[in-house]
Write a protein that holds these residues in place. Structure first.
Motif, mmCIF file in Angstrom:
data_model
loop_
_atom_site.group_PDB
_atom_site.id
_atom_site.type_symbol
_atom_site.label_atom_id
_atom_site.label_comp_id
_atom_site.label_asym_id
_atom_site.label_seq_id
_atom_site.Cartn_x
_atom_site.Cartn_y
_atom_site.Cartn_z
ATOM 1 N N GLU A 66 -4.067 16.103 63.368
ATOM 2 C CA GLU A 66 -4.667 14.687 63.085
ATOM 3 C C GLU A 66 -3.581 13.541 63.512
ATOM 4 O O GLU A 66 -2.402 13.935 63.229
ATOM 5 C CB GLU A 66 -4.695 14.659 61.625
ATOM 6 C CG GLU A 66 -5.195 13.294 61.168
ATOM 7 C CD GLU A 66 -5.556 13.073 59.818
ATOM 8 O OE1 GLU A 66 -5.972 12.298 59.125
ATOM 9 O OE2 GLU A 66 -5.568 14.334 58.990
ATOM 10 N N GLN A 67 -4.043 12.581 63.968
ATOM 11 C CA GLN A 67 -3.384 11.311 64.370
ATOM 12 C C GLN A 67 -2.529 10.756 63.151
ATOM 13 O O GLN A 67 -3.335 10.243 62.453
ATOM 14 C CB GLN A 67 -3.871 10.556 65.518
ATOM 15 C CG GLN A 67 -3.931 10.917 66.730
ATOM 16 C CD GLN A 67 -4.748 9.911 67.832
ATOM 17 O OE1 GLN A 67 -5.276 8.958 67.145
ATOM 18 N NE2 GLN A 67 -4.377 10.100 69.057
ATOM 19 N N ILE A 68 -1.228 10.671 63.284
ATOM 20 C CA ILE A 68 -0.804 9.691 62.042
ATOM 21 C C ILE A 68 -0.618 8.306 62.481
ATOM 22 O O ILE A 68 -1.066 7.236 61.807
ATOM 23 C CB ILE A 68 0.768 10.078 61.641
ATOM 24 C CG1 ILE A 68 0.725 11.604 61.585
ATOM 25 C CG2 ILE A 68 1.274 9.281 60.871
ATOM 26 C CD1 ILE A 68 0.046 12.049 60.224
ATOM 27 N N ILE A 69 -0.400 7.926 63.780
ATOM 28 C CA ILE A 69 -0.598 6.606 64.268
ATOM 29 C C ILE A 69 -2.043 6.481 64.742
ATOM 30 O O ILE A 69 -2.188 7.142 65.911
ATOM 31 C CB ILE A 69 0.432 6.471 65.394
ATOM 32 C CG1 ILE A 69 2.069 6.428 64.661
ATOM 33 C CG2 ILE A 69 0.486 4.842 65.868
ATOM 34 C CD1 ILE A 69 3.049 6.325 65.632
ATOM 35 N N LYS A 70 -2.776 5.789 64.035
ATOM 36 C CA LYS A 70 -4.306 5.798 64.600
ATOM 37 C C LYS A 70 -4.295 4.978 65.947
ATOM 38 O O LYS A 70 -3.600 3.756 66.148
ATOM 39 C CB LYS A 70 -4.991 5.059 63.474
ATOM 40 C CG LYS A 70 -5.048 5.900 62.224
ATOM 41 C CD LYS A 70 -5.662 7.211 62.383
ATOM 42 C CE LYS A 70 -5.706 8.068 60.932
ATOM 43 N NZ LYS A 70 -6.060 9.350 60.872
ATOM 44 N N ASN A 71 -5.233 5.074 66.794
ATOM 45 C CA ASN A 71 -5.609 4.384 67.940
ATOM 46 C C ASN A 71 -6.495 3.108 67.407
ATOM 47 O O ASN A 71 -7.445 3.191 66.767
ATOM 48 C CB ASN A 71 -6.522 4.841 68.922
ATOM 49 C CG ASN A 71 -5.375 5.954 69.626
ATOM 50 O OD1 ASN A 71 -4.324 5.543 70.077
ATOM 51 N ND2 ASN A 71 -6.116 7.150 69.940
ATOM 52 N N VAL A 99 8.039 9.109 67.523
ATOM 53 C CA VAL A 99 7.914 8.757 66.008
ATOM 54 C C VAL A 99 6.727 9.251 65.451
ATOM 55 O O VAL A 99 6.831 9.532 64.108
ATOM 56 C CB VAL A 99 7.579 7.008 66.320
ATOM 57 C CG1 VAL A 99 6.883 6.595 65.075
ATOM 58 C CG2 VAL A 99 8.653 6.382 66.728
ATOM 59 N N GLU A 100 5.867 9.474 66.210
ATOM 60 C CA GLU A 100 4.449 10.362 65.417
ATOM 61 C C GLU A 100 4.813 11.804 64.816
ATOM 62 O O GLU A 100 4.393 12.072 63.844
ATOM 63 C CB GLU A 100 3.582 10.434 66.361
ATOM 64 C CG GLU A 100 2.031 10.900 65.872
ATOM 65 C CD GLU A 100 1.024 10.656 66.486
ATOM 66 O OE1 GLU A 100 -0.341 10.677 66.004
ATOM 67 O OE2 GLU A 100 0.967 10.270 67.803
ATOM 68 N N ASN A 101 5.911 12.379 65.758
ATOM 69 C CA ASN A 101 6.394 13.597 65.204
ATOM 70 C C ASN A 101 7.052 13.694 63.815
ATOM 71 O O ASN A 101 6.951 14.213 63.007
ATOM 72 C CB ASN A 101 7.245 14.257 66.180
ATOM 73 C CG ASN A 101 6.429 14.958 67.295
ATOM 74 O OD1 ASN A 101 5.146 15.221 67.038
ATOM 75 N ND2 ASN A 101 7.063 15.000 68.532
#
Length: 555
Positions: A408-413, A393-395
């Motif tokens: 960079e993270q698209i889905i943030k923690n 999903v993030e890709n």
């Protein structure tokens, strides 16, 4: 042919629409058309066959509804008789009702000039459907099977005058088992008509359907991502195993870290009811939506949620689309995917209690929020075994929003410390364990029993078989879960220290129970209670109200 994005977005008054339609648009508060509307409406008004592909929440229903109403108004100027001139097909009863409501709202200022009938609705009564069709409405909204049954019966509806065919959520029609019915229905239509296919994705099914009913179509593939930009829709996750999820959901909802209207997604029907029973024990009202509910219950549930009777709806995503050739594709009243098509209104949050099984499902779930110009968020609880899908999903999101840096993270923690909610765990686990398979089964049986007793069609049967009615009413009671009232309260001592200053309105115990007596004082009290910056003043107010009055000393 492929139509690219227009250089200039046209406004509603520039689309050559009737003043009565523009009045309805203004009443609905639509300031300007979406990209797909400004691009597709001029082509549809020209009479072209069009395949409309646009993301969820981009206004696809109004895209075909506005030119359809305009076309009927134009034809009424020279019409010699009343007839059915437009057919709108959708795969489920909920989507049929949704399309009808949008069309009716846009035609409201036209008086009785434009009439709409939905024969798929919550009623399966053939007599009611025949009566609706006998009045020759201008637009008929239906599933393919319902309108085909009346067309083959003959006499009630004549489809030879159809000028426009619209297929909404076209990629679901064949997937839900309507292919044979659709091919038969096409034969009842006149040789020449305008056809519109509307879909969020263009699948092989849509391509085959296009070959059946479209001639030299314009295919609109607008240059827009499948999801709204990140400044409108935030993606967050909490890494949590299965036994952590109840405690996290408990903390998120009871401490009001998640506010506004929310959809909690799970992956199967039983999980719907398990989460529903869990929330019931901690004092949170929620409704359930899944494919096994009768159509009228599903429609009523969606309506209640949209009206604001419930702030939380628990929905299951059973993945009928992933196995179009398997058993799940057989057409029945069970087909209803909560992540597809349904217009949940003003949803602030989507919570993936169970992470979706594939990327497509995630995108469709996320499309339930941040619709129009509203903002929204997606919060996913991700376990280790769900990690590969989360990475996929993030890709996908990274490729969609190409401007983001690769590292960079698209889905943030989500900033959430598990050790700070340890005090919630024992409460949450007790409630979660209480929602056993037996409890879920009993709850569902009670729901079915209630549906049978309230069914209009069975009233005649029960009048003749009163013993059956008495037996059903006095059947063995369900072993319902005992709701313990203390679990719905969050004592101040278990609230994490880091949150005490920012929560502001978590449930309290006795002091807040004493409300001010005058209406003005009540209003002021409520304002302060809802303002996180006024917590200390609320506490002072509560203590002052609850403190015993000092006796005056005798002189």
């Amino acid at each position: 042919m492929s139509q690219t994005q227009a250089n200039k977005t046209l406004q509603f008054h520039e689309l050559e629409l009737d003043q009565r339609i523009l009045k309805a648009v203004a009443y609905l508060g639509w300031h300007q058309p979406t990209l797909i509307q400004s691009t597709a409406i001029p082509l549809l008004l020209e009479g072209k066959d069009v395949v409309v592909r646009a993301r969820t929440g981009s206004g696809k229903t109004a895209t075909y509804a506005l030119p359809l109403i305009q076309k009927i108004l134009n034809s009424k100027l020279n019409a010699s008789e009343q007839c059915v001139s437009a057919l709108v097909l959708a795969p489920t009863k909920e989507l049929c009702r949704q399309s009808r409501l949008v069309i009716e709202k846009l035609a409201e200022s036209c008086g009785k000039v434009v009439r709409v009938a939905d024969i798929a609705g919550s009623s399966n009564d053939a007599v009611t459907q025949r009566h609706a069709l006998s009045e020759r409405p201008d637009i008929v909204v239906s599933t393919p099977s319902k309108i085909l049954a009346h067309a083959e019966a003959g006499g009630v509806v004549d489809l030879k005058h159809i000028e426009t065919l619209v297929v909404d959520e076209a990629d679901l029609i064949f997937a839900f088992g309507y292919e044979k019915d659709f091919k038969k229905l096409i034969k009842h239509l006149p040789p020449i008509y305008q056809a519109v296919l509307v879909s969020a994705t263009i699948t092989d099914d849509v391509v085959r359907m296009k070959g059946l009913c479209l001639k030299n179509p314009v295919t609109l593939k607008l240059e827009e991502p499948e999801l709204v930009p990140q400044d409108q829709l935030t993606h967050q996750r909490i890494l949590a195993e299965e036994n952590d999820k109840p405690a996290i959901l408990y903390a998120l909802l009871k401490l009001r870290l998640v506010r506004g209207k929310s959809i909690i997604f799970v992956n199967n029907v039983d999980r719907c009811y398990k989460v529903r029973l869990f929330l019931e024990q901690i004092g949170i009202r929620a409704c359930v939506l899944n494919s096994e509910l009768p159509a009228n219950i599903r429609i009523h549930t969606i309506s209640q949620f949209n009206k604001g009777s419930y702030d939380i709806i628990i929905a299951s995503d059973e993945h009928y689309l992933e196995k179009p050739g398997g058993k799940s594709s057989s057409r029945s009243d069970h087909e209803s995917s909560s992540s597809r098509g349904i217009d949940f209104q003003c949803v602030n949050n989507v919570i993936n209690f169970d992470f979706p099984r594939d990327v497509t499902s995630y995108i469709h779930r996320a499309g339930r929020t941040a619709r129009g110009n509203n903002k929204g968020s997606v919060l996913s609880l991700v376990s280790i075994k769900e990690g590969p899908v989360n990475e996929a999903v993030e890709n996908k999101l990274r490729s969609t929003f190409a401007a983001q840096a690769d590292d960079e993270q698209i889905i943030k923690n989500y900033q959430f410390k598990m050790d700070e909610i340890e005090s919630f765990r024992y409460r949450a686990q007790d409630c979660w364990r209480a929602a056993t398979r037996v409890a879920v089964h009993d709850y569902r049986m009670r729901e079915i029993k209630s549906e049978i007793l309230n069914c209009e069609k069975l009233k005649g049967f029960f009048e003749e078989n009163k013993r059956d009615l008495q037996a059903l009413r006095h059947d063995k009671p369900s072993r319902t879960i005992k709701v313990q009232s203390h679990l719905s309260d969050v004592p101040e001592y278990i609230v994490p220290k880091a949150l005490k200053r920012v929560i502001g309105s978590y449930p309290r115990s006795a002091p807040v129970a004493k409300q001010p007596r005058t209406s003005a004082a009540k209003a002021a009290f409520e304002r302060r209670s809802n303002d996180p910056l006024m917590v200390s003043q609320v506490d002072k107010f509560s203590k002052r109200r609850s403190a015993p009055k000092r006796k005056k000393k005798a002189i």
